[in-house]
Design an enzyme around this catalytic site. Structure first.
Site, PDB file in Angstrom:
ATOM      1  N   ASP A 188       0.823  -1.224   0.000  1.00 54.76           N
ATOM      2  CA  ASP A 188       0.000   0.000   0.000  1.00 54.76           C
ATOM      3  C   ASP A 188       0.854   1.271   0.000  1.00 54.76           C
ATOM      4  O   ASP A 188       0.563   2.226   0.718  1.00 54.76           O
ATOM      5  CB  ASP A 188      -0.956   0.015   1.204  1.00 54.76           C
ATOM      6  CG  ASP A 188      -1.883  -1.194   1.236  1.00 54.76           C
ATOM      7  OD1 ASP A 188      -2.058  -1.821   0.183  1.00 54.76           O
ATOM      8  OD2 ASP A 188      -2.400  -1.504   2.306  1.00 54.76           O
ATOM      9  N   TRP A 244     -10.020  -4.389  -5.428  1.00 58.79           N
ATOM     10  CA  TRP A 244     -10.383  -4.071  -4.046  1.00 58.79           C
ATOM     11  C   TRP A 244     -11.896  -3.789  -3.984  1.00 58.79           C
ATOM     12  O   TRP A 244     -12.587  -4.232  -3.083  1.00 58.79           O
ATOM     13  CB  TRP A 244      -9.564  -2.875  -3.566  1.00 58.79           C
ATOM     14  CG  TRP A 244      -9.696  -2.575  -2.095  1.00 58.79           C
ATOM     15  CD1 TRP A 244     -10.383  -3.302  -1.167  1.00 58.79           C
ATOM     16  CD2 TRP A 244      -9.111  -1.470  -1.398  1.00 58.79           C
ATOM     17  NE1 TRP A 244     -10.262  -2.717   0.078  1.00 58.79           N
ATOM     18  CE2 TRP A 244      -9.486  -1.602  -0.035  1.00 58.79           C
ATOM     19  CE3 TRP A 244      -8.319  -0.396  -1.778  1.00 58.79           C
ATOM     20  CZ2 TRP A 244      -9.096  -0.679   0.937  1.00 58.79           C
ATOM     21  CZ3 TRP A 244      -7.922   0.519  -0.813  1.00 58.79           C
ATOM     22  CH2 TRP A 244      -8.312   0.372   0.528  1.00 58.79           C
ATOM     23  N   ASP A 248      -0.360  -4.540  -3.682  1.00 59.48           N
ATOM     24  CA  ASP A 248      -1.383  -3.484  -3.792  1.00 59.48           C
ATOM     25  C   ASP A 248      -0.758  -2.105  -3.607  1.00 59.48           C
ATOM     26  O   ASP A 248      -1.310  -1.246  -2.915  1.00 59.48           O
ATOM     27  CB  ASP A 248      -2.484  -3.689  -2.746  1.00 59.48           C
ATOM     28  CG  ASP A 248      -3.078  -5.092  -2.783  1.00 59.48           C
ATOM     29  OD1 ASP A 248      -3.084  -5.701  -3.870  1.00 59.48           O
ATOM     30  OD2 ASP A 248      -3.514  -5.565  -1.722  1.00 59.48           O
ATOM     31  N   ARG A 273      -5.651  -6.233  -8.868  1.00 58.51           N
ATOM     32  CA  ARG A 273      -6.730  -7.071  -8.356  1.00 58.51           C
ATOM     33  C   ARG A 273      -7.798  -6.148  -7.777  1.00 58.51           C
ATOM     34  O   ARG A 273      -7.505  -5.029  -7.338  1.00 58.51           O
ATOM     35  CB  ARG A 273      -6.224  -8.072  -7.318  1.00 58.51           C
ATOM     36  CG  ARG A 273      -5.538  -7.479  -6.096  1.00 58.51           C
ATOM     37  CD  ARG A 273      -5.122  -8.585  -5.147  1.00 58.51           C
ATOM     38  NE  ARG A 273      -4.532  -8.081  -3.911  1.00 58.51           N
ATOM     39  CZ  ARG A 273      -4.337  -8.822  -2.826  1.00 58.51           C
ATOM     40  NH1 ARG A 273      -4.693 -10.101  -2.821  1.00 58.51           N
ATOM     41  NH2 ARG A 273      -3.794  -8.307  -1.740  1.00 58.51           N
TER      42      ARG A 273
END
Length: 339
Positions: A158, A239, A179, A237
């Site tokens: 993140d 979220w 991510d 992907r």
């Protein structure tokens, strides 16, 4: 209290938007700004970045240019929602480093949080050195009309929380493993370098669009995707169920997994996620092995994502000021007399 805060910040955002609209009509001179200098040696106006931000009065309407002299600034910074029109600028990203070490426990945990609209970041490195043991945000962007030029962002999971609002990133370097570009912003990444340090299938993006009516998503144009291994990186992907990500004219190394995208263990999201690719190149761009629920985009499909019109950027992106006024003029204008 949470509802009050939401209404309060919404009111501030609307006020800033009205101010921006007025500026667009010609009342604001973007060619000049008030200059504040941050220098750890004590030769500037402040030695800490946050002190310089704090000196800007609430509900500011002046272009403020905070020049940060080279150095490693070990501090956590926040640009509040009621302080629009601020620029933070180093001279070279590699020599102007803002660093912190904290996992994502609260919304206050990022190394840098931009909550204000009409913010600009230039030539900065922003990093979170928490490591690989959990989520750790280097930069959170939650203001509207925010742009970053020539910056570098580092973490593991993140790295960049592109949270809400319209955002522009150009010539930036973004590194992480899991991510590492995430959130529900509407962002254009142009000529950026995305580098994955994942060794086992981490995703570059986790975009959080929740509805087909939500006008958000990430567009990567003329970028470069690299990684540390072969087939170790997914492009994204979902979220959010309607996650939307597009790569166009982008070079991809063989670090990109052949299937390209992952459904995060939820096949239902395959029907609603929008993952597209247009005229990308390099060994990782091959469409033949892509998952069936991603799509090669046509010219007409790609056209809405590949220019600054995607973020209405031509209406709010502005050049670097050419002229500067002394910090003392800000002090005079401050309602407190001292900023």
């Amino acid at each position: 209290m949470r509802l009050f805060c939401h209404v309060f910040f919404l009111a501030l955002a609307l006020r800033a938007s009205r101010s921006m609209a007025s500026s667009s009509a010609g009342s604001q001179d973007w060619s000049s700004a008030i200059l504040i200098i941050v220098d750890q040696s004590g030769k500037g106006d402040f030695t800490k970045i946050q002190d310089a931000i704090d000196a800007v009065p609430s509900n500011n309407t002046e272009p403020i240019f905070i020049r940060i002299e080279p150095g490693i600034y070990r501090e956590k910074i926040v640009v509040p929602a009621d302080k629009p029109f601020i620029t933070l600028s180093g001279t070279k990203a590699k020599s102007t480093i803002i660093t912190w070490n904290e996992g994502w426990n609260t919304v206050e945990s990022p190394t840098a949080s931009v909550l204000a609209s009409d913010f600009v970041g230039r030539y900065l490195t922003i990093q979170n050195t928490f490591g690989s043991s959990g989520q750790a945000i280097a930069l959170r962007v939650a203001g509207d009309r925010v742009a970053f030029y020539g910056c570098r962002f580092f973490s593991f999971q993140d790295t960049l929380l592109d949270d809400t609002g319209r955002h522009y990133y150009t010539n930036c370097y973004i590194e992480g493993a899991t991510d590492f570009i995430c959130g529900n912003g509407q962002a254009l990444f142009e000529k950026c370098h995305l580098h994955s340090v994942s060794t086992n299938g981490g995703a570059i993006t986790a975009q959080r669009r929740e509805s087909a009516l939500d006008n958000t998503g990430y567009s990567f144009v003329s970028c470069k995707v690299t990684g540390v291994g072969v087939g170790t990186t997914f492009l994204g992907r979902p979220w959010g169920a309607y996650s939307r990500v597009v790569f166009a004219f982008t070079y991809m190394t063989n670090s990109v997994a052949a299937q390209g995208w992952d459904d995060w263990g939820d096949p239902n999201k395959q029907r609603t996620a929008f993952y597209g690719q247009y005229r990308c190149y390099g060994p990782g761009s091959d469409l033949s092995g892509r998952v069936g629920w991603s799509r090669p985009l046509s010219v007409s499909e790609a056209s809405q994502f590949v220019t600054k019109s995607w973020i209405d950027g031509r209406n709010w992106l502005r050049p670097r000021p050419a002229h500067f006024r002394n910090f003392s003029t800000l002090i005079v204008r401050s309602p407190n007399g001292s900023g």
